[in-house]
Design a protein around this motif. Sequence first.
Motif, PDB file in Angstrom:
ATOM      1  N   PHE A  38     -28.663  19.352   4.068  1.00 47.38           N
ATOM      2  CA  PHE A  38     -28.978  18.162   3.278  1.00 47.38           C
ATOM      3  C   PHE A  38     -30.273  18.329   2.486  1.00 47.38           C
ATOM      4  O   PHE A  38     -30.448  17.710   1.430  1.00 47.38           O
ATOM      5  N   ASP A  39     -31.188  19.177   2.997  1.00 48.41           N
ATOM      6  CA  ASP A  39     -32.465  19.383   2.306  1.00 48.41           C
ATOM      7  C   ASP A  39     -32.291  20.104   0.977  1.00 48.41           C
ATOM      8  O   ASP A  39     -33.209  20.124   0.148  1.00 48.41           O
ATOM      9  N   HIS A  40     -31.123  20.703   0.760  1.00 44.46           N
ATOM     10  CA  HIS A  40     -30.904  21.499  -0.446  1.00 44.46           C
ATOM     11  C   HIS A  40     -29.911  20.851  -1.416  1.00 44.46           C
ATOM     12  O   HIS A  40     -29.422  21.508  -2.332  1.00 44.46           O
ATOM     13  N   LEU A  41     -29.603  19.561  -1.193  1.00 46.29           N
ATOM     14  CA  LEU A  41     -28.583  18.900  -2.002  1.00 46.29           C
ATOM     15  C   LEU A  41     -29.147  17.866  -2.970  1.00 46.29           C
ATOM     16  O   LEU A  41     -28.394  17.084  -3.548  1.00 46.29           O
ATOM     17  N   GLN A  42     -30.458  17.841  -3.131  1.00 46.51           N
ATOM     18  CA  GLN A  42     -31.100  16.905  -4.046  1.00 46.51           C
ATOM     19  C   GLN A  42     -30.751  15.449  -3.717  1.00 46.51           C
ATOM     20  O   GLN A  42     -30.541  14.628  -4.604  1.00 46.51           O
ATOM     21  N   LEU A  43     -30.657  15.156  -2.424  1.00 40.64           N
ATOM     22  CA  LEU A  43     -30.372  13.793  -1.994  1.00 40.64           C
ATOM     23  C   LEU A  43     -31.641  12.951  -2.046  1.00 40.64           C
ATOM     24  O   LEU A  43     -32.753  13.474  -1.893  1.00 40.64           O
ATOM     25  N   ALA A  44     -31.456  11.646  -2.218  1.00 43.34           N
ATOM     26  CA  ALA A  44     -32.584  10.737  -2.078  1.00 43.34           C
ATOM     27  C   ALA A  44     -33.113  10.852  -0.644  1.00 43.34           C
ATOM     28  O   ALA A  44     -32.320  10.997   0.301  1.00 43.34           O
ATOM     29  N   PRO A  45     -34.422  10.803  -0.444  1.00 40.21           N
ATOM     30  CA  PRO A  45     -34.989  11.007   0.903  1.00 40.21           C
ATOM     31  C   PRO A  45     -34.382  10.100   1.971  1.00 40.21           C
ATOM     32  O   PRO A  45     -34.098  10.550   3.091  1.00 40.21           O
ATOM     33  N   GLU A  46     -34.145   8.841   1.647  1.00 36.19           N
ATOM     34  CA  GLU A  46     -33.598   7.928   2.643  1.00 36.19           C
ATOM     35  C   GLU A  46     -32.141   8.248   2.951  1.00 36.19           C
ATOM     36  O   GLU A  46     -31.695   8.157   4.102  1.00 36.19           O
ATOM     37  N   VAL A  47     -31.379   8.662   1.938  1.00 39.65           N
ATOM     38  CA  VAL A  47     -29.998   9.070   2.167  1.00 39.65           C
ATOM     39  C   VAL A  47     -29.961  10.308   3.060  1.00 39.65           C
ATOM     40  O   VAL A  47     -29.158  10.400   3.990  1.00 39.65           O
ATOM     41  N   ASN A  48     -30.852  11.260   2.812  1.00 38.77           N
ATOM     42  CA  ASN A  48     -30.951  12.466   3.637  1.00 38.77           C
ATOM     43  C   ASN A  48     -31.236  12.110   5.095  1.00 38.77           C
ATOM     44  O   ASN A  48     -30.564  12.589   6.018  1.00 38.77           O
ATOM     45  N   ARG A  49     -32.222  11.242   5.297  1.00 42.82           N
ATOM     46  CA  ARG A  49     -32.614  10.875   6.664  1.00 42.82           C
ATOM     47  C   ARG A  49     -31.489  10.151   7.389  1.00 42.82           C
ATOM     48  O   ARG A  49     -31.172  10.461   8.544  1.00 42.82           O
ATOM     49  N   ARG A  50     -30.844   9.203   6.715  1.00 39.70           N
ATOM     50  CA  ARG A  50     -29.788   8.413   7.356  1.00 39.70           C
ATOM     51  C   ARG A  50     -28.540   9.261   7.614  1.00 39.70           C
ATOM     52  O   ARG A  50     -27.870   9.106   8.627  1.00 39.70           O
ATOM     53  N   ALA A  51     -28.232  10.165   6.692  1.00 40.87           N
ATOM     54  CA  ALA A  51     -27.075  11.049   6.890  1.00 40.87           C
ATOM     55  C   ALA A  51     -27.300  11.969   8.089  1.00 40.87           C
ATOM     56  O   ALA A  51     -26.379  12.225   8.881  1.00 40.87           O
ATOM     57  N   SER A  52     -28.521  12.476   8.248  1.00 43.16           N
ATOM     58  CA  SER A  52     -28.835  13.340   9.390  1.00 43.16           C
ATOM     59  C   SER A  52     -28.714  12.568  10.696  1.00 43.16           C
ATOM     60  O   SER A  52     -28.157  13.079  11.688  1.00 43.16           O
ATOM     61  N   LEU A  53     -29.228  11.344  10.719  1.00 45.66           N
ATOM     62  CA  LEU A  53     -29.099  10.519  11.928  1.00 45.66           C
ATOM     63  C   LEU A  53     -27.634  10.260  12.267  1.00 45.66           C
ATOM     64  O   LEU A  53     -27.241  10.273  13.435  1.00 45.66           O
ATOM     65  N   PHE A  54     -26.827  10.026  11.238  1.00 42.18           N
ATOM     66  CA  PHE A  54     -25.386   9.810  11.446  1.00 42.18           C
ATOM     67  C   PHE A  54     -24.780  10.991  12.202  1.00 42.18           C
ATOM     68  O   PHE A  54     -24.059  10.816  13.198  1.00 42.18           O
ATOM     69  N   VAL A  55     -25.059  12.214  11.756  1.00 44.10           N
ATOM     70  CA  VAL A  55     -24.492  13.403  12.399  1.00 44.10           C
ATOM     71  C   VAL A  55     -25.042  13.572  13.813  1.00 44.10           C
ATOM     72  O   VAL A  55     -24.301  13.890  14.752  1.00 44.10           O
ATOM     73  N   HIS A  56     -26.348  13.351  13.999  1.00 42.44           N
ATOM     74  CA  HIS A  56     -26.944  13.516  15.330  1.00 42.44           C
ATOM     75  C   HIS A  56     -26.273  12.599  16.359  1.00 42.44           C
ATOM     76  O   HIS A  56     -25.974  13.024  17.479  1.00 42.44           O
ATOM     77  N   PHE A  57     -26.027  11.361  15.972  1.00 41.68           N
ATOM     78  CA  PHE A  57     -25.445  10.400  16.924  1.00 41.68           C
ATOM     79  C   PHE A  57     -23.949  10.632  17.137  1.00 41.68           C
ATOM     80  O   PHE A  57     -23.457  10.574  18.258  1.00 41.68           O
ATOM     81  N   ILE A  58     -23.212  10.915  16.059  1.00 43.08           N
ATOM     82  CA  ILE A  58     -21.760  11.025  16.204  1.00 43.08           C
ATOM     83  C   ILE A  58     -21.372  12.303  16.960  1.00 43.08           C
ATOM     84  O   ILE A  58     -20.307  12.366  17.592  1.00 43.08           O
ATOM     85  N   SER A  59     -22.249  13.306  16.946  1.00 43.22           N
ATOM     86  CA  SER A  59     -21.920  14.574  17.606  1.00 43.22           C
ATOM     87  C   SER A  59     -21.854  14.453  19.127  1.00 43.22           C
ATOM     88  O   SER A  59     -21.316  15.350  19.788  1.00 43.22           O
ATOM     89  N   ILE A  60     -22.351  13.361  19.701  1.00 43.40           N
ATOM     90  CA  ILE A  60     -22.238  13.178  21.157  1.00 43.40           C
ATOM     91  C   ILE A  60     -20.764  13.048  21.571  1.00 43.40           C
ATOM     92  O   ILE A  60     -20.427  13.227  22.744  1.00 43.40           O
ATOM     93  N   GLY A  61     -19.902  12.766  20.617  1.00 47.56           N
ATOM     94  CA  GLY A  61     -18.482  12.621  20.938  1.00 47.56           C
ATOM     95  C   GLY A  61     -17.687  13.910  20.842  1.00 47.56           C
ATOM     96  O   GLY A  61     -16.501  13.921  21.184  1.00 47.56           O
ATOM     97  N   LEU A  62     -18.287  15.017  20.419  1.00 46.99           N
ATOM     98  CA  LEU A  62     -17.512  16.243  20.215  1.00 46.99           C
ATOM     99  C   LEU A  62     -17.032  16.902  21.508  1.00 46.99           C
ATOM    100  O   LEU A  62     -15.865  17.308  21.588  1.00 46.99           O
ATOM    101  N   PRO A  63     -17.865  17.054  22.552  1.00 45.21           N
ATOM    102  CA  PRO A  63     -17.337  17.660  23.792  1.00 45.21           C
ATOM    103  C   PRO A  63     -16.176  16.875  24.400  1.00 45.21           C
ATOM    104  O   PRO A  63     -15.130  17.469  24.714  1.00 45.21           O
ATOM    105  N   PRO A  64     -16.291  15.535  24.567  1.00 46.52           N
ATOM    106  CA  PRO A  64     -15.134  14.817  25.115  1.00 46.52           C
ATOM    107  C   PRO A  64     -13.933  14.846  24.180  1.00 46.52           C
ATOM    108  O   PRO A  64     -12.789  14.857  24.633  1.00 46.52           O
ATOM    109  N   PHE A  65     -14.175  14.875  22.861  1.00 43.93           N
ATOM    110  CA  PHE A  65     -13.061  14.905  21.928  1.00 43.93           C
ATOM    111  C   PHE A  65     -12.278  16.205  22.054  1.00 43.93           C
ATOM    112  O   PHE A  65     -11.046  16.196  22.033  1.00 43.93           O
ATOM    113  N   ALA A  66     -12.966  17.340  22.189  1.00 47.80           N
ATOM    114  CA  ALA A  66     -12.276  18.616  22.331  1.00 47.80           C
ATOM    115  C   ALA A  66     -11.450  18.653  23.612  1.00 47.80           C
ATOM    116  O   ALA A  66     -10.316  19.149  23.622  1.00 47.80           O
ATOM    117  N   CYS A  67     -11.999  18.114  24.703  1.00 50.03           N
ATOM    118  CA  CYS A  67     -11.235  18.051  25.957  1.00 50.03           C
ATOM    119  C   CYS A  67     -10.044  17.109  25.824  1.00 50.03           C
ATOM    120  O   CYS A  67      -8.948  17.388  26.338  1.00 50.03           O
TER     121      CYS A  67
END
Length: 455
Positions: free
Chosen positions: A119-148
């Motif tokens: 995201f740091d290399h996509l010329q995103l607005a700073p707030e969009v970058n920060r919020r998009a990163s938080l989105f991925v950090h939180f949603i990734s907690i569902g990946l291990p149970p989802f794979a199982c």
Amino acid sequence: MPNSLSPANLRLEATALWKLAWPVLIGQLATVGMAVADVAMTGHTNAAELAAVSTGAAIWSIVVVTVVGTMMAMNTLVAHEVGAGSTERIPHLVRQGLWKGLGVGLVAALLANLATLLFDHLQLAPEVNRRASLFVHFISIGLPPFACYRALYGYSTSINQTKPVMVIALLGLAFNVLVNWLLIFGKFGFPEMGGVGCAVSTGISMWLMLGAMLLWMRIAPAYRSTYPFTHWEWPHWPEIRPMLQLGLPIGVTYFAEVSAFGAVALLVARFGVVEQSAHQIALNFASLVFMVPLSLGIGMVTRVGQAMGEGDARRARAASWVGMGMSLAFAVLSAAFIALFRHQIAAAYTNDLAVQATCVTLLLFAALFQLSDATQVAAACAIRGYKVTRGPMLIQLFAFWVFALPVGCLLGLWQGMAAAGFWIGLVLGLTIAAFLLTAYLRTLSNARVAEGKTA
């Protein structure tokens, strides 16, 4: 079965495939409905918040679909055992498949979080970058149970138990929408988290779905003869390795397609919030419609796999072409629907008139690629039923990364067509994949009939 291709048997095959596919379809729609709900509900906050969710969802989509493909080996392996009547091996396969799922889920979560560095290399607005990163950090907690969960999903559908996955997915969707409403908008004293709230909700929903699947298997009589949790079993690499050898090419195949779409989403971000949001809405709706041919394809993996397990290559070929025909028939209807109701679709997602206007154009491209998209997914799933996965992987990589993305960059970036240029590239990539995969399936299915081979 010499009469496998007779009209009567084709009708029976179509009925059997639909019986398997319709609960899978509802389950798939419910699962994708979580992503639709995330985007649609966030779209009623503001364009910047929607842009952040769209950017984070591009990473999430790539990772989660690759996980689905990697875990799809379970569908093929269990279907072959069912067809061969070797059900005593199924519990062991499921236990090892769960260990594989845990490992795949943990690796996927790590890679998803590392991907936010892009995201740091996509010329995103700073707030969009920060919020998009938080989105991925939180949603990734569902990946291990989802794979199982997907390991158990493959097991359940391949023993012809598709209604449980439908019910569990609907439960997950209902939970996701409720918690989205609470967390996105801050209802009943919950914090107002915006798009990050839907990431938290989706991550928790994945854990809920895994728990519900385990409980269903424990109490439902249909699972008793192959119930996998009779005793503890440590991971056994000689068993997991062939699962990965079969599943990883499927995962790469899925990655090739969805990463091309995801890369387009990231590249479109440089054209601003309006283009980015319109692209995500059009892609989100196209993904929802795509669940019908995908669900038929999942049913085809089971039908073709069981037929090959029985040693009936003619029935496997019949199942393949019946599934292809049903997928194409739906694609004609979905293309007409999207073309006719594109204005209403755009308005249902967002109140922003500028986003709506751009989205309407992109939905025309979505209507255009319905036929090729349905064809390529049906052909690829039928091929997987034969335990063949590397050929489709190479075809998808060729179609999307040699043709679709370069053509999209040429038109979108250098010719100034923005999102529309990238969508033209995607249409070309899907068309190439459809032609090549259909030819591959024809050659493979005819060869199996001629040789009398089952694997």
